[in-house]
Scaffold this motif. Structure first.
Motif, short mmCIF file in Angstrom:
data_model
loop_
_atom_site.label_atom_id
_atom_site.label_comp_id
_atom_site.label_asym_id
_atom_site.label_seq_id
_atom_site.Cartn_x
_atom_site.Cartn_y
_atom_site.Cartn_z
N UNK A 141 -28.29 32.64 32.86
CA UNK A 141 -28.86 31.34 33.22
C UNK A 141 -28.61 30.19 32.22
N UNK A 142 -28.52 29.04 32.57
CA UNK A 142 -28.52 27.85 31.42
C UNK A 142 -29.43 26.68 32.14
N UNK A 143 -30.24 26.20 31.49
CA UNK A 143 -31.07 25.16 31.99
C UNK A 143 -30.73 23.90 31.31
N UNK A 144 -30.78 22.55 31.83
CA UNK A 144 -30.66 21.41 31.18
C UNK A 144 -31.98 21.32 30.25
N UNK A 145 -31.79 20.47 29.22
CA UNK A 145 -32.84 20.39 28.48
C UNK A 145 -34.23 19.36 28.89
N UNK A 146 -33.88 18.79 30.03
CA UNK A 146 -34.86 18.34 30.47
C UNK A 146 -35.67 19.00 31.80
N UNK A 147 -35.08 20.29 31.86
CA UNK A 147 -35.61 21.22 32.87
C UNK A 147 -35.32 21.06 34.36
N UNK A 148 -34.46 20.28 34.47
CA UNK A 148 -34.20 19.71 36.00
C UNK A 148 -33.25 20.38 36.79
N UNK A 149 -32.33 21.03 35.92
CA UNK A 149 -31.17 21.76 36.69
C UNK A 149 -30.88 23.07 36.05
N UNK A 150 -30.40 23.94 36.85
CA UNK A 150 -30.12 25.11 36.19
C UNK A 150 -28.65 25.54 36.81
N UNK A 180 -13.98 34.62 37.04
CA UNK A 180 -13.69 35.01 35.47
C UNK A 180 -14.79 34.14 34.88
N UNK A 181 -15.30 32.94 35.12
CA UNK A 181 -15.68 31.88 34.54
C UNK A 181 -17.24 32.59 34.13
N UNK A 182 -17.98 32.37 32.99
CA UNK A 182 -19.05 33.16 32.72
C UNK A 182 -19.99 32.08 31.61
N UNK A 183 -21.12 32.66 31.58
CA UNK A 183 -22.29 32.13 30.61
C UNK A 183 -22.22 30.61 30.18
N UNK A 184 -22.57 29.73 31.05
CA UNK A 184 -22.53 28.43 30.96
C UNK A 184 -23.58 28.02 29.94
N UNK A 185 -23.35 26.80 29.27
CA UNK A 185 -24.57 26.22 28.39
C UNK A 185 -24.45 24.69 28.58
N UNK A 186 -25.47 24.06 28.83
CA UNK A 186 -25.51 22.62 29.03
C UNK A 186 -25.31 21.67 27.71
N UNK A 187 -24.73 20.64 27.73
CA UNK A 187 -24.56 19.79 26.55
C UNK A 187 -25.96 19.04 26.33
N UNK A 188 -25.98 18.49 25.41
CA UNK A 188 -27.44 17.74 25.32
C UNK A 188 -27.42 16.50 26.01
N UNK A 189 -26.37 15.87 26.87
CA UNK A 189 -26.44 14.98 27.66
C UNK A 189 -26.85 15.18 28.84
N UNK A 190 -27.02 16.69 29.33
CA UNK A 190 -27.44 17.19 30.69
C UNK A 190 -26.39 16.98 31.69
#
Length: 397
Positions: A141-150, A180-190
């Motif tokens: 899982x990856x969650x935006x810094x504002x906690x709104x989207x996963x 094959x796409x894996x392990x996403x991570x949100x940028x600071x701009x969400x």
């Protein structure tokens, strides 16, 4: 004359007897005292189910991935990082009886369900300890810094790739369709996220950026015109990205600018992986196998002050920072029988543990154990790397 002969014989006898005694004493003193033999530590034997540290291959690919040339690896910049101290592992303290601090927020973590033969994301309310299933057929899982989207990696055979939704919503979007796409991570701009994928014919893991614009809505990150070969990327608050990779013959954790430029090497061991960035962006926790056992380490974002936080004969990994940066949650196999017969197998149990950010006060976070390593049913072996590619997140209240 007779008395002189007898006296001569007596003196000769005394001389011979004295010489014999001296020789005997010398022989006795030269005999070494046996040196006691030390007790050997148990030898680590990795279990077969653990995934290799080199890139996985299909039957049409070479049996091992050749080291990319300097034309396909980013050049090394900066000075060599200082080697992390790696003392010999020792038996872990159980941590039983140590009280937990007052905790808040939610922990998201994956569990491999042996019955369903797939991963599910679970959520734990850290104040009460209550746990429930959050998203089915999903992990990383990856969650935006504002906690709104996963966003997460989907193991649903009808909808593979990277999916996304509102945290409290039900409508799901397929952001990346490559299985094959894996392990996403949100940028600071969400709005954007970085992710690794092995979708190219050579099956090497490249870093991509989801932009949400254009026909393909993602671009390949490159340095000096060459693709960045890497895994497990994670954003820092300033927009730079830390990832596991190699530059020419040097491997470890690297830090790059948001556009892939200016690579800096932070650690020096090829298996250093699963970086987790502290909330203030000053430190990076990660898992390393430099001692022969997976352990949780930490390093400053500039590559200084590397430190081992765990050091035992078990496997520890997937660190996740508390929102205030005071604690780190990690998984461990410390409940396994060790040192007699430990191997990672389909029956290996993990448990959630917590420690101070300094590595002190390690204790179990819960009494429950769970499976973490597995390949979902119907998924090719080269698309799933098991527990070492997973991720946990500690969300604020």
């Amino acid at each position: 004359m007779s008395n002189l002969k007898q006296l001569g014989l007596t003196l000769s006898t005394l001389i011979i007897l004295t010489s014999s005694l001296i020789l005997a004493a010398c022989d006795s003193s030269s005999t070494p005292t046996p040196v006691p033999v030390g007790t050997l530590r148990p030898t680590f034997t990795p279990g077969a189910p653990e995934q290799p540290t080199t890139e996985p291959t299909r039957t049409t690919a070479p049996t091992s991935t050749p080291a990319p040339s300097s034309e396909t690896r980013p050049p090394v910049a900066g000075t060599e990082p200082a080697a992390v101290s790696s003392p010999s592992p020792s038996p872990a303290a159980t941590g039983a009886g140590r009280p937990l601090p007052e905790l808040g927020g939610t922990l998201l973590f994956p569990i491999f369900d042996a019955t369903d033969q797939t991963y599910h994301i679970y959520e734990m309310d850290l104040a009460s300890g209550r746990t429930k299933k959050f998203i089915e057929e999903a992990s990383q899982p990856a969650v935006t810094s504002n906690g709104e989207r996963i966003a997460w990696r989907s193991w649903d055979q009808e909808q593979r790739g990277l999916l996304s939704r509102l945290m409290n919503g039900t409508d799901t979007w397929q952001m990346i369709s490559f299985s094959e796409a894996a392990r996403p991570d949100w940028a600071p701009d969400n709005q954007q996220f970085v992710f690794p994928s092995r979708q190219e014919p050579d099956r090497q893991s490249r870093l991509y950026l989801f932009t949400g614009t254009g026909e393909e809505q993602f671009i390949e990150l490159r340095t000096h015109g060459s693709p960045i070969i890497g895994r497990t990327p994670a954003y820092l608050p300033d927009g730079s990205i830390v990832y596991q990779g190699c530059a020419e013959s040097l491997c470890g954790l690297f830090l790059i600018d948001a556009d892939g430029a200016n690579p800096r090497r932070l650690t020096e061991f090829k298996d250093d992986t699963a970086p987790a960035v502290s909330p203030d962006g000053e430190k990076i926790a990660y898992m390393s196998k430099i001692s022969g056992y997976w352990q949780v380490n930490v390093v400053n974002a500039d590559g200084t002050a590397q430190q081992s936080l765990t050091d035992d004969w078990y496997w520890n990994g997937l660190p996740a920072w508390s929102p205030d940066g005071r604690y780190i949650v990690f998984v461990s196999t410390r409940d396994e029988n060790w040192p007699d017969n430990f191997q990672l197998s389909e029956n290996t149990d993990f448990r959630l543990w917590i420690m101070d950010a300094t590595g002190e006060n390690q204790r179990p976070l819960s009494d429950s154990t769970f499976r973490l390593d597995g390949v979902p049913a119907g998924v090719p072996q080269d698309e799933a790397w098991g527990w070492i590619e997973e991720r946990m997140l500690w969300l604020s209240e």
